[in-house]
Write a protein that holds these residues in place. Structure first.
Motif, PDB file in Angstrom:
ATOM      1  N   GLU A 577     -30.876 -19.698  47.961  1.00  0.00           N
ATOM      2  CA  GLU A 577     -32.306 -19.453  48.207  1.00  0.00           C
ATOM      3  C   GLU A 577     -32.545 -17.973  48.464  1.00  0.00           C
ATOM      4  O   GLU A 577     -33.481 -17.371  47.957  1.00  0.00           O
ATOM      5  CB  GLU A 577     -32.773 -20.225  49.445  1.00  0.00           C
ATOM      6  N   ARG A 578     -31.662 -17.411  49.278  1.00  0.00           N
ATOM      7  CA  ARG A 578     -31.860 -16.014  49.634  1.00  0.00           C
ATOM      8  C   ARG A 578     -31.675 -15.117  48.398  1.00  0.00           C
ATOM      9  O   ARG A 578     -32.431 -14.171  48.179  1.00  0.00           O
ATOM     10  CB  ARG A 578     -30.883 -15.592  50.735  1.00  0.00           C
ATOM     11  N   PHE A 617     -29.875 -21.620  42.109  1.00  0.00           N
ATOM     12  CA  PHE A 617     -30.607 -22.237  43.226  1.00  0.00           C
ATOM     13  C   PHE A 617     -30.838 -23.723  42.934  1.00  0.00           C
ATOM     14  O   PHE A 617     -30.585 -24.600  43.763  1.00  0.00           O
ATOM     15  CB  PHE A 617     -31.923 -21.468  43.414  1.00  0.00           C
ATOM     16  N   PHE A 618     -31.287 -24.006  41.716  1.00  0.00           N
ATOM     17  CA  PHE A 618     -31.622 -25.373  41.360  1.00  0.00           C
ATOM     18  C   PHE A 618     -30.378 -26.279  41.372  1.00  0.00           C
ATOM     19  O   PHE A 618     -30.461 -27.454  41.718  1.00  0.00           O
ATOM     20  CB  PHE A 618     -32.273 -25.376  39.976  1.00  0.00           C
ATOM     21  N   GLU A 619     -29.232 -25.698  41.025  1.00  0.00           N
ATOM     22  CA  GLU A 619     -27.956 -26.401  41.098  1.00  0.00           C
ATOM     23  C   GLU A 619     -27.650 -26.884  42.503  1.00  0.00           C
ATOM     24  O   GLU A 619     -27.213 -28.000  42.713  1.00  0.00           O
ATOM     25  CB  GLU A 619     -26.802 -25.437  40.762  1.00  0.00           C
ATOM     26  N   SER A 620     -27.848 -25.970  43.468  1.00  0.00           N
ATOM     27  CA  SER A 620     -27.323 -26.285  44.797  1.00  0.00           C
ATOM     28  C   SER A 620     -28.387 -26.661  45.824  1.00  0.00           C
ATOM     29  O   SER A 620     -28.038 -27.079  46.927  1.00  0.00           O
ATOM     30  CB  SER A 620     -26.470 -25.120  45.312  1.00  0.00           C
ATOM     31  N   CYS A 621     -29.654 -26.517  45.491  1.00  0.00           N
ATOM     32  CA  CYS A 621     -30.698 -26.810  46.480  1.00  0.00           C
ATOM     33  C   CYS A 621     -31.688 -27.840  45.936  1.00  0.00           C
ATOM     34  O   CYS A 621     -32.581 -27.490  45.154  1.00  0.00           O
ATOM     35  CB  CYS A 621     -31.460 -25.538  46.832  1.00  0.00           C
ATOM     36  N   PRO A 622     -31.548 -29.101  46.323  1.00  0.00           N
ATOM     37  CA  PRO A 622     -32.525 -30.102  45.880  1.00  0.00           C
ATOM     38  C   PRO A 622     -33.935 -29.688  46.315  1.00  0.00           C
ATOM     39  O   PRO A 622     -34.118 -29.229  47.438  1.00  0.00           O
ATOM     40  CB  PRO A 622     -32.100 -31.377  46.603  1.00  0.00           C
ATOM     41  N   VAL A 623     -34.881 -29.851  45.411  1.00  0.00           N
ATOM     42  CA  VAL A 623     -36.244 -29.412  45.737  1.00  0.00           C
ATOM     43  C   VAL A 623     -37.092 -30.615  46.137  1.00  0.00           C
ATOM     44  O   VAL A 623     -37.463 -30.785  47.300  1.00  0.00           O
ATOM     45  CB  VAL A 623     -36.874 -28.650  44.562  1.00  0.00           C
ATOM     46  N   LEU A 624     -37.349 -31.492  45.151  1.00  0.00           N
ATOM     47  CA  LEU A 624     -38.217 -32.628  45.477  1.00  0.00           C
ATOM     48  C   LEU A 624     -37.530 -33.574  46.470  1.00  0.00           C
ATOM     49  O   LEU A 624     -38.198 -34.268  47.230  1.00  0.00           O
ATOM     50  CB  LEU A 624     -38.603 -33.370  44.199  1.00  0.00           C
ATOM     51  N   SER A 634     -40.915 -25.345  51.354  1.00  0.00           N
ATOM     52  CA  SER A 634     -40.382 -23.991  51.202  1.00  0.00           C
ATOM     53  C   SER A 634     -39.794 -23.804  49.802  1.00  0.00           C
ATOM     54  O   SER A 634     -40.056 -22.808  49.120  1.00  0.00           O
ATOM     55  CB  SER A 634     -39.301 -23.750  52.260  1.00  0.00           C
ATOM     56  N   ARG A 635     -39.025 -24.788  49.356  1.00  0.00           N
ATOM     57  CA  ARG A 635     -38.399 -24.654  48.030  1.00  0.00           C
ATOM     58  C   ARG A 635     -39.429 -24.717  46.914  1.00  0.00           C
ATOM     59  O   ARG A 635     -39.315 -24.021  45.900  1.00  0.00           O
ATOM     60  CB  ARG A 635     -37.315 -25.717  47.864  1.00  0.00           C
ATOM     61  N   LEU A 636     -40.447 -25.531  47.103  1.00  0.00           N
ATOM     62  CA  LEU A 636     -41.514 -25.571  46.104  1.00  0.00           C
ATOM     63  C   LEU A 636     -42.215 -24.213  46.007  1.00  0.00           C
ATOM     64  O   LEU A 636     -42.593 -23.771  44.921  1.00  0.00           O
ATOM     65  CB  LEU A 636     -42.519 -26.677  46.435  1.00  0.00           C
TER      66      LEU A 636
END
Ligand code: ARG
Length: 661
Positions: A577-578, A617-624, A634-636
């Motif tokens: 994310e960072r 980011f999308f690989e490691s941080c689930p958004v929905l 925050s991710r959205l």
């Protein structure tokens, strides 16, 4: 907000009493740069080493003194001194978040501020010679010029684009001659541009044929025999005893043989050209019937310039369809100009330019021609020929005067092929002597588009590739890819019409992006496969990334605009994310880098970096399916800013995005 500029500002202040004066402080502060490796922080300052040298103190000591004076507490974690005296800077997360939050709220500009001191730029790009169809060589000027225009304007400069079309040169002499001897009224009525192109190609072929036969071949044969005897002499000379001399002699022989091989190639090309025409019965007859066509074409051009009624009338008749044709290409490319003042526009101003330069003692007669002699140049800048004709150079001088009088620009940028660099060096030097001293003149030069064989991109018959057919082919191929991808879905998403719209954007975008993504000063190989690849630094990948980010909002039934206004906040908990957030923060820094040296590839690099970080980011941080509602929001928000950064960045390059593909 530009974080790098802010850091440099803070460094400037802190450096002031160490460096002594503001100019030195600013110069040293410019050594704050984004760091190449995250392990050295987000930014790195390299100024302690030169400053240490200047002060005669150990750089680490200077670095420590500098850190003590730096007021960065709101912006960075405590600075780290490393190695010989590097100062490593890591931004505070709350600084990053606050700036991103502001960028999110700034719908059109994403937080990119306008320049404090706007300048006026005239941009001269595309500028084709219009009696012949646009070809592959026109892509670069058109696309790079348009991207620079968009970016300069976006950051707040005043921009004026002026398409300096070649509507007055020998190419019109060619079609006038062609019309008088080979013209076909009925064909012109059916398709004026096709008929004019046919005439242009025919006359050009005949002119080249006679040139090759009467000038090139004899000259090349002469050169070949000279080079052959030179090579033979060198080979016969006794081998020197001294090893260094021996080496030199060997090198001379090698060079002589290389020259010889080159001349043989040129000769073979010229002979092939002549043979090709002689093997074609109708062409051979035309060539025999028009032995002086080269001079005759020049005479037609001269008559046009001298006001000959028939030639002027033909010019009036031919120009509009030529312009309509290039306009159609511009429409497809989504490129437009504020002005299109072609060479003919300056016709009446030319005698005065020569008189004026002569009166100031800048132009002198030499062998009956008018020339400007420039210090440091062997060849003079020719502005009027013996026969009184004016030249490309004369028109460009008149154009400078007109632009200066009309628009008072601070800078004039010419986006033109590198082969014209001597012309522009001489033009700018002359213009400065003429009194235009304070304008920034820039030749934004660029390399050649090459084919697979590493030679300038040509059709199989050796003709240059028409721009329109190039665009068609890219769009056709994009269409096939779009259909294939969509058909592979369990349920196709796109209607036939959508597929066509997407294909047009992907195809045209591919050509533009491939051109912009290459360092403009290098040559590059034109490859449909590479430019349409869905992976790597291509428009298709960028457009796909954009569509993929955007699709999250549909999938989650989230209204991005409402979310932005909801008071939701970004929090940075994961390194991916960072890393993405930091890249998003640096958008305006990327634009600055582009405009410092007019290099659009620095924006494509930046956008590719953003897209890659998003993928990580999308690989490691689930958004929905984030752990908490707060994390999801925050991710959205990060997704939203990513999508808008990609869209804005691509738009500044003149490339359209699609919501689905
Ligand atoms: N028409 C020229 C060509 O095709 C390019 C003109 C560039 N602009 C200029 N002001 N000279 O080579």
């Amino acid at each position: 907000m530009n974080t790098l500029a802010e850091l440099r500002q803070r460094f400037s202040t802190a450096l002031l009493d160490l460096a002594g004066d503001a100019a030195t402080a600013a110069e040293l502060a410019a050594l704050v740069l984004p760091s190449q490796d995250p392990k050295f922080g987000d930014y790195q300052a390299n100024c302690a080493m030169p400053l240490g040298k200047r002060l005669g103190k150990p750089p680490r000591e200077v670095a420590a003194a500098l850190v003590e004076r730096l007021d960065l507490a709101d912006l960075c974690e405590p600075p780290q001194i490393a190695g010989p005296g590097f100062i490593n800077l890591t931004l505070r997360d709350d600084w990053i978040v606050a700036r991103l939050q502001a960028a999110l709220a700034d719908v059109d500009r994403l937080g990119v501020q306008r320049v404090a001191a706007p300048r006026t730029f005239v941009l001269d790009y595309s500028s084709p010679n219009v009696a012949k169809p646009m070809h592959v060589g026109h892509i670069r000027s058109t696309v790079i010029g348009d991207a620079l225009y968009r970016m300069l304007r976006f950051v707040g400069h005043k921009t004026i684009s002026d398409n300096h079309i070649g509507d007055w040169g020998t190419q019109f002499g060619m079609i006038i001659y062609g019309w008088k001897h080979f013209g076909d009224e009925a064909a012109f009525a059916r398709g004026p541009v096709a008929e004019l192109s046919r005439l242009y190609r025919l006359v050009n072929t005949l002119v080249e044929y006679h040139e090759a036969k009467n000038e090139q071949l004899p000259a090349l044969r002469l050169r070949l025999s000279d080079q052959e005897s030179r090579a033979a002499q060198l080979e016969l000379a006794p081998t020197p005893a001294d090893p260094a001399d021996k080496k030199r002699a060997a090198k001379r022989i090698q060079e002589a043989l290389a020259d010889l091989a080159k001349t043989r190639d040129e000769l073979a090309d010229a002979e092939a050209k002549v043979a090709r025409i002689e093997a074609d019965e109708p062409l051979r007859k035309h060539a025999a019937a028009h032995p002086n066509i080269g001079a005759a074409v020049l005479a037609e051009t001269a008559a046009l310039h001298a006001g000959d009624a028939e030639n002027r009338a033909l010019w009036q008749r031919f120009l509009p369809p030529c312009l309509a044709e290039i306009d159609e290409t511009y429409r497809r490319l989504d490129v437009s100009f504020d002005h299109t003042l072609g060479e003919s526009f300056y016709e009446e101003a030319l005698p005065q330019v020569v008189r004026d330069l002569a009166a100031r003692g800048l132009a002198r007669e030499s062998h009956g021609a008018q020339c400007v002699f420039l210090e440091g140049h062997d060849a003079p800048f020719l502005i009027q020929k013996q026969d009184g004709a004016f030249l490309y150079a004369t028109t460009d001088l008149a154009t400078i005067r007109y632009r200066m009088d009309q628009w008072r620009p601070d800078a004039i940028l010419y986006v033109v092929d590198h082969r014209q660099s001597l012309h522009f060096t001489q033009l700018f030097a002359t213009a400065r002597l003429w009194g235009y001293e304070h304008v920034e003149f820039q030749h934004i030069s660029f390399g050649t588009v090459l084919g697979d064989d590493g030679k300038p991109f040509k059709t199989r018959s050796g003709a240059s590739v028409g721009l329109a057919s190039l665009l068609d082919e890219a769009v056709d191929r994009a269409h096939a890819i779009v259909c294939q991808n969509d058909d592979a879905r369990p349920e196709p998403l796109l209607s036939a019409e959508e597929r066509r719209t997407v294909a047009e954007r992907v195809g045209i975008g591919a050509i533009k992006y491939a051109d912009l993504a290459h360092n403009r000063t290098s040559d590059y190989k034109f490859s449909y496969d590479k430019m349409l690849a869905m992976q790597g630094n291509t428009a298709a990948y960028m457009q796909y990334s954009y569509a993929r980010v955007s699709s999250i909002f549909d999938k989650g039934s989230v209204d991005a605009a409402a979310l932005r206004l909801s008071g939701a906040e970004i929090t940075l908990t994961h390194p991916a994310e960072r890393a993405l957030a930091l890249a998003l923060l640096q958008f305006s820094e990327a634009l600055d880098r582009v405009l410092a040296d007019y290099r659009p590839n620095l924006l494509t690099d930046y956008l590719y970096d953003v897209a890659s970080r998003y993928a990580a980011f999308f690989e490691s941080c689930p958004v929905l399916r984030a752990d908490t509602q707060q994390q999801r929001e925050s991710r959205l928000l990060l997704c939203d800013l990513t999508a808008r950064t990609l869209r804005l960045g691509l738009n500044l390059l003149g490339i359209a995005v699609v919501d689905r593909m």
